[in-house]
Scaffold this active site. Structure first.
Site, short mmCIF file in Angstrom:
data_model
loop_
_atom_site.label_atom_id
_atom_site.label_comp_id
_atom_site.label_asym_id
_atom_site.label_seq_id
_atom_site.Cartn_x
_atom_site.Cartn_y
_atom_site.Cartn_z
N HIS A 135 0.81 -1.21 0.00
CA HIS A 135 0.00 0.00 0.00
C HIS A 135 0.85 1.27 0.00
CE1 HIS A 135 -3.33 -2.71 0.60
NE2 HIS A 135 -4.12 -1.70 0.28
N TYR A 165 -8.82 8.03 2.11
CA TYR A 165 -8.97 6.59 2.27
C TYR A 165 -7.93 6.13 3.28
CZ TYR A 165 -9.71 1.74 0.44
OH TYR A 165 -10.02 0.42 0.27
N TRP A 175 -6.68 -6.61 -6.94
CA TRP A 175 -7.19 -7.74 -6.16
C TRP A 175 -6.34 -8.98 -6.38
CZ3 TRP A 175 -13.05 -7.45 -7.69
CH2 TRP A 175 -13.66 -6.37 -7.03
#
Length: 104
Positions: free
Chosen positions: A22, A41, A77
């Site tokens: 991330h 976020y 994903w």
């Protein structure tokens, strides 16, 4: 403006790898989220349960309902599937969270 909160589950032993991935989030994924109205976020980790708690702040005109069909998100994903609990399509298992308090 609104927000969306949900939880996910990290597999044990992947705390550092999750943060690393991330920290190096793909610019095209960040751009897509911003274009769809996500302006803030955050993801938090409960190290006792390996639960990830995510909060997305959304602009009034946010359009996040159809993000799941975007190729870059599906690629993300696939990239994350080896370190998280996922569904058969590699999307993270998400549980929506109900807001019970908010203070500005």
């Amino acid at each position: 403006m609104g927000s969306k909160a949900f939880k996910m589950k990290l597999l044990p032993g992947f705390e550092e790898e999750y943060k690393k991935r991330h920290d190096e989030i793909w610019p095209e994924l960040s751009k897509l989220l911003s274009e769809r109205g996500v302006y803030d976020y955050s993801i938090f980790l409960d190290e006792e349960t390996m639960s990830l708690f995510a909060v997305q702040k959304l602009k009034d005109d946010a359009n996040v309902d159809h993000l799941t069909v975007e190729p870059i998100l599906r690629k993300w994903w696939d990239y994350m599937a080896d370190i998280m609990e996922t569904n058969p399509d590699n999307s993270p298992v998400e549980k929506p969270l109900k807001e019970v308090f908010h203070m500005e």
